[in-house]
Design a protein around this motif. Structure first.
Motif, PDB file in Angstrom:
ATOM      1  N   MET A 192       0.853  -1.171   0.000  1.00  0.00           N
ATOM      2  CA  MET A 192       0.000   0.000   0.000  1.00  0.00           C
ATOM      3  C   MET A 192       0.901   1.237   0.000  1.00  0.00           C
ATOM      4  O   MET A 192       1.886   1.300   0.715  1.00  0.00           O
ATOM      5  CB  MET A 192      -0.903   0.018   1.221  1.00  0.00           C
ATOM      6  N   THR A 193       0.507   2.204  -0.803  1.00  0.00           N
ATOM      7  CA  THR A 193       1.263   3.442  -0.938  1.00  0.00           C
ATOM      8  C   THR A 193       0.447   4.602  -0.393  1.00  0.00           C
ATOM      9  O   THR A 193      -0.725   4.761  -0.752  1.00  0.00           O
ATOM     10  CB  THR A 193       1.575   3.716  -2.431  1.00  0.00           C
ATOM     11  N   ASP A 194       1.047   5.399   0.483  1.00  0.00           N
ATOM     12  CA  ASP A 194       0.394   6.609   0.964  1.00  0.00           C
ATOM     13  C   ASP A 194       0.561   7.710  -0.074  1.00  0.00           C
ATOM     14  O   ASP A 194       1.659   7.911  -0.604  1.00  0.00           O
ATOM     15  CB  ASP A 194       1.009   7.089   2.278  1.00  0.00           C
ATOM     16  N   VAL A 195      -0.535   8.398  -0.381  1.00  0.00           N
ATOM     17  CA  VAL A 195      -0.509   9.538  -1.304  1.00  0.00           C
ATOM     18  C   VAL A 195      -0.999  10.742  -0.521  1.00  0.00           C
ATOM     19  O   VAL A 195      -2.139  10.769  -0.059  1.00  0.00           O
ATOM     20  CB  VAL A 195      -1.393   9.281  -2.543  1.00  0.00           C
ATOM     21  N   GLU A 196      -0.108  11.728  -0.356  1.00  0.00           N
ATOM     22  CA  GLU A 196      -0.441  12.897   0.456  1.00  0.00           C
ATOM     23  C   GLU A 196      -1.289  13.895  -0.321  1.00  0.00           C
ATOM     24  O   GLU A 196      -1.073  14.125  -1.509  1.00  0.00           O
ATOM     25  CB  GLU A 196       0.834  13.587   0.939  1.00  0.00           C
ATOM     26  N   ILE A 197      -2.268  14.467   0.392  1.00  0.00           N
ATOM     27  CA  ILE A 197      -3.061  15.555  -0.171  1.00  0.00           C
ATOM     28  C   ILE A 197      -2.902  16.760   0.753  1.00  0.00           C
ATOM     29  O   ILE A 197      -2.593  16.615   1.940  1.00  0.00           O
ATOM     30  CB  ILE A 197      -4.546  15.171  -0.346  1.00  0.00           C
ATOM     31  N   HIS A 198      -3.095  17.940   0.203  1.00  0.00           N
ATOM     32  CA  HIS A 198      -2.896  19.170   0.964  1.00  0.00           C
ATOM     33  C   HIS A 198      -4.218  19.864   1.286  1.00  0.00           C
ATOM     34  O   HIS A 198      -4.218  21.003   1.725  1.00  0.00           O
ATOM     35  CB  HIS A 198      -1.996  20.119   0.173  1.00  0.00           C
ATOM     36  N   THR A 199      -5.329  19.176   1.041  1.00  0.00           N
ATOM     37  CA  THR A 199      -6.655  19.728   1.312  1.00  0.00           C
ATOM     38  C   THR A 199      -7.417  18.739   2.184  1.00  0.00           C
ATOM     39  O   THR A 199      -6.926  17.646   2.467  1.00  0.00           O
ATOM     40  CB  THR A 199      -7.426  19.953  -0.006  1.00  0.00           C
ATOM     41  N   GLY A 200      -8.627  19.089   2.578  1.00  0.00           N
ATOM     42  CA  GLY A 200      -9.433  18.210   3.424  1.00  0.00           C
ATOM     43  C   GLY A 200      -9.984  17.001   2.694  1.00  0.00           C
ATOM     44  O   GLY A 200     -10.272  15.974   3.302  1.00  0.00           O
ATOM     45  N   ASP A 201     -10.153  17.140   1.363  1.00  0.00           N
ATOM     46  CA  ASP A 201     -10.644  16.024   0.565  1.00  0.00           C
ATOM     47  C   ASP A 201     -10.115  16.168  -0.865  1.00  0.00           C
ATOM     48  O   ASP A 201      -9.502  17.175  -1.206  1.00  0.00           O
ATOM     49  CB  ASP A 201     -12.174  15.947   0.569  1.00  0.00           C
ATOM     50  N   ILE A 202     -10.320  15.139  -1.666  1.00  0.00           N
ATOM     51  CA  ILE A 202      -9.870  15.136  -3.055  1.00  0.00           C
ATOM     52  C   ILE A 202     -10.794  14.208  -3.837  1.00  0.00           C
ATOM     53  O   ILE A 202     -11.283  13.214  -3.296  1.00  0.00           O
ATOM     54  CB  ILE A 202      -8.390  14.689  -3.169  1.00  0.00           C
ATOM     55  N   ARG A 203     -11.051  14.548  -5.097  1.00  0.00           N
ATOM     56  CA  ARG A 203     -11.890  13.682  -5.933  1.00  0.00           C
ATOM     57  C   ARG A 203     -11.086  12.450  -6.356  1.00  0.00           C
ATOM     58  O   ARG A 203      -9.876  12.499  -6.523  1.00  0.00           O
ATOM     59  CB  ARG A 203     -12.358  14.436  -7.177  1.00  0.00           C
TER      60      ARG A 203
END
Length: 71
Positions: free
Chosen positions: A1-12
């Motif tokens: 499993m790979t973690d993918v970071e986001i910089h907002t509260g949610d993402i589509r």
């Protein structure tokens, strides 16, 4: 499993899979969803624009498994 970071509260979902490098464009997700090849938290995904939040796990049949991670 790979973690993918986001910089907002949610993402589509389509944006997320592009960021993860799983698809070349957001439009490619449409075909994967239509073919029943994507699950979110072990549930078959039916909407390519579904909002994902940190902690969600997305798996692509024949591809990778990714966890939404916040920065």
């Amino acid at each position: 499993m790979t973690d993918v970071e986001i910089h907002t509260g949610d993402i589509r979902l389509d944006q997320f899979l592009k960021r993860a490098g799983e698809v070349p464009s957001g439009g490619a997700v449409k075909g994967l969803v239509a073919a029943g090849r994507i699950t979110r938290n072990n549930v078959l995904e039916t909407a390519r624009r579904r909002k994902l939040v940190p902690g969600d796990i997305v798996a692509v049949e024949g591809g990778g498994t990714y966890r939404v991670a916040s920065v």
